[in-house]
Design an enzyme around this catalytic site. Structure first.
Site, PDB file in Angstrom:
ATOM      1  CD  GLU A  25      -2.683   1.347   2.610  1.00 18.12           C
ATOM      2  OE1 GLU A  25      -3.912   1.607   2.290  1.00 18.12           O
ATOM      3  OE2 GLU A  25      -2.877   0.035   3.752  1.00 18.12           O
ATOM      4  CG  ASN A 172      -9.178  -1.920   1.302  1.00 23.36           C
ATOM      5  OD1 ASN A 172      -9.325  -2.849   1.657  1.00 23.36           O
ATOM      6  ND2 ASN A 172      -9.849  -0.798   2.080  1.00 23.36           N
ATOM      7  CD  GLU A 173     -10.117  -2.193   5.867  1.00 25.41           C
ATOM      8  OE1 GLU A 173      -9.805  -0.674   6.567  1.00 25.41           O
ATOM      9  OE2 GLU A 173      -9.281  -2.873   6.197  1.00 25.41           O
ATOM     10  CE1 TYR A 247      -2.955  -5.485   9.113  1.00 28.20           C
ATOM     11  CE2 TYR A 247      -5.684  -5.006   8.607  1.00 28.20           C
ATOM     12  CZ  TYR A 247      -4.149  -5.255   8.230  1.00 28.20           C
ATOM     13  OH  TYR A 247      -3.773  -4.558   7.007  1.00 28.20           O
ATOM     14  CD  GLU A 303      -5.885  -4.390   4.282  1.00 26.45           C
ATOM     15  OE1 GLU A 303      -5.961  -3.979   5.419  1.00 26.45           O
ATOM     16  OE2 GLU A 303      -6.582  -3.806   3.510  1.00 26.45           O
ATOM     17  CD  GLN A 352       0.390  -2.152   3.691  1.00 28.05           C
ATOM     18  OE1 GLN A 352       1.804  -1.200   3.188  1.00 28.05           O
ATOM     19  NE2 GLN A 352      -0.543  -2.029   3.953  1.00 28.05           N
TER      20      GLN A 352
END
Length: 501
Positions: A25, A172-173, A247, A303, A352
């Site tokens: 990103e 995204n999201e 996460y 992710e 990432q």
């Protein structure tokens, strides 16, 4: 002693190579400095891409790379990143650090990076602040080879032939930074936007990824699929994947916790939260099964990884963190889970790639180091494209404080096209070695490779002064038996065994 029984006669689902994908990103020093330094840099590069980074990523056999975000994707306007670099628009990266984004890394640079690595492309489109036309024209710019305004513009900018876009994320999201939408609203927008993500080449179809849930938001998954699949018979092929983001925050979202300063209780807490990935896959997967019982829509965990408090003295918006043996275990646990659920999980992306969150590489100026996570993913590369084998682990027991108990051992097993079996195992104990007896259905298998990532210190990590503290090494603590192997796993270890007849 734990016992791992492998039935190599029972091949289950294929472990898609894309499960071992990565995410880059426009965030902190991931792209700029980490991957891209520009053609005029004194750091060795090819067309602006760091040679050391590209070479390291090629060793990992990176299968796919997601770009440009992340939250950045839904404020990214692709036309700002094409054409002569001195004329490209500058903007403030409002999501990550408030720094100037000069757009010197855009579509052409991303495609060049993927060419150098040799990986598939996964482009994330802007649904949150972009238009249908903008998204449609980006796809045309990248993939159309005939006569059209966008194809002509691409040629003017120096690339005659179209590129291949393997995957395209429609937003995204969108439950959060991508527009704060309701699931029903997003699903209808998805249906509209994806209509114009056209396949200009029937033999090179673009697989379309729908925005899925954040962690345990089963309401989102249910709502999106219920709306998206309304009159689904008219929309065959309109959705190839549904994303999931998760996460590991050891101390919670607000505090997160240090990447290097933690005790044994936090070690087990972290690994317990990593194991929660399996619950998420099973529960979201059950909802997906209601609408897609044949599993034609892949779960895309694009992710995942650890997210700690950033390193002291660094920009808090850059999300730079160290990477210890603890992260090696998180990677090993998570990849084993993906392997075991490869009937539904078809792609994933570690967050990432460089210098951000649970990265595989860290850079500082002209220096580059490989993290413990890098070495685990390098060992696990043999699972890519292999067939998951039936395996059963018994007698391992659990370890850790009551609230955060974890299994002592986790594993997954696969067989490649040449009949070579790859066994990957993790010892989650912070202090005790564990013995594992491995039995196979047939005799005659021998170890052809044995590797390990470990350190007796759970805080061990690599620095630019000591880059090889935690590395992948040969492993010899096993004994071949008539039925298989007896293995002694050190504490804090990730092990790979390769077996062949």
């Amino acid at each position: 002693m734990a016992k791992l029984i492998i039935n190599e006669e029972n091949k289950k689902s294929r472990i898609e190579p894309e499960i071992y994908g990565h995410f880059s990103e426009h965030l902190g020093r991931c792209i700029y400095e980490g991957i891209y330094v520009g053609e005029k840099s004194e750091i060795p590069n090819v067309n602006g891409m760091r040679t050391d980074v590209v070479d390291a990523l090629k060793e990992l056999k990176v299968p796919v790379l997601r770009w440009p975000g992340g939250c950045f994707a839904d404020e990214y306007h692709w036309m700002d990143g094409i054409g002569p670099k001195e004329k490209r628009k500058k903007m403030i990266n409002t999501h990550w650090g408030g720094v100037v984004e000069d757009n010197s890394f855009g579509t052409h640079e991303y495609m060049e990076l993927c060419r150098q690595i040799g990986c598939k492309t996964y482009v994330n489109g802007n649904l949150g602040s972009g238009t249908v036309r903008e998204m449609s024209e980006w796809v045309e710019y990248m993939t159309f080879e005939g006569v059209s305004p966008m194809a002509d513009l691409r040629k003017e900018n120096g690339h005659e032939a179209p590129w291949k876009v393997d995957y395209f994320g429609v937003g995204n999201e969108n439950w959060g930074c991508g527009g704060n939408m309701t699931p029903e609203y997003y699903a209808n927008e998805y249906r509209r936007y994806q209509t114009y993500v056209r396949n200009y080449h029937p033999d090179r179809p673009i697989k379309k990824i729908c925005c899925g849930a954040n962690v345990a938001d089963y309401y989102w998954t249910k709502g999106v699929l219920n709306t998206a699949f309304d009159h689904a018979e008219q929309w065959h092929g309109f959705m190839d994947g549904l994303s999931l983001h998760y996460y590991v925050h050891p101390e919670g979202w607000e505090i997160k916790g240090s990447s290097t300063d933690f005790d044994a209780d936090v070690w087990y807490k972290t690994l317990s939260k990593a194991l929660y990935m399996e619950t998420l896959i099973e529960r979201h997967g059950a909802i997906m099964d209601e609408y897609d019982p044949d599993k034609k829509v892949g779960m895309i965990v694009d992710e995942w990884g650890t997210w700690y408090t950033c390193e002291p003295g660094t920009n808090p918006g850059f999300l730079y963190q160290q990477n210890t043996v603890r992260d090696a275990l998180v990677a090993g646990i998570t990849l084993n889970i993906f392997n075991k659920h490869s009937d539904r999980v078809k792609m994933a992306a570690l967050a990432q790639m460089v210098n951000v969150l649970q990265s595989v590489l860290l850079t500082e100026g002209g220096q580059m180091i490989k993290t413990p996570t890098y070495h685990v993913m390098h060992m696990y590369r043999h699972h890519q494209g292999a067939d998951l084998l039936e395996s059963t682990l018994t007698g391992a027991g659990e370890i850790g404080p009551d609230e955060w108990k974890v299994p002592k051992i986790t594993e997954s097993v696969s067989m490649d096209k040449d009949g070579v079996i790859t066994v990957t195992m993790n010892n989650l104990s912070v202090e005790a070695s564990e013995k594992v007896e491995i039995q196979l259905a047939n005799r005659g298998y021998h170890v052809v490779e044995a590797r390990i990532v470990t350190d007796s210190d759970m805080h061990a990590h690599n620095t630019f002064e000591a880059p090889d503290t935690v590395t992948e090494k040969d492993f010899a603590a096993y004994e071949e038996t008539e039925n298989g192997l007896n293995v002694t796993m050190p504490a804090n270890s990730v092990i790979e065994l390769r077996l062949a007849k």
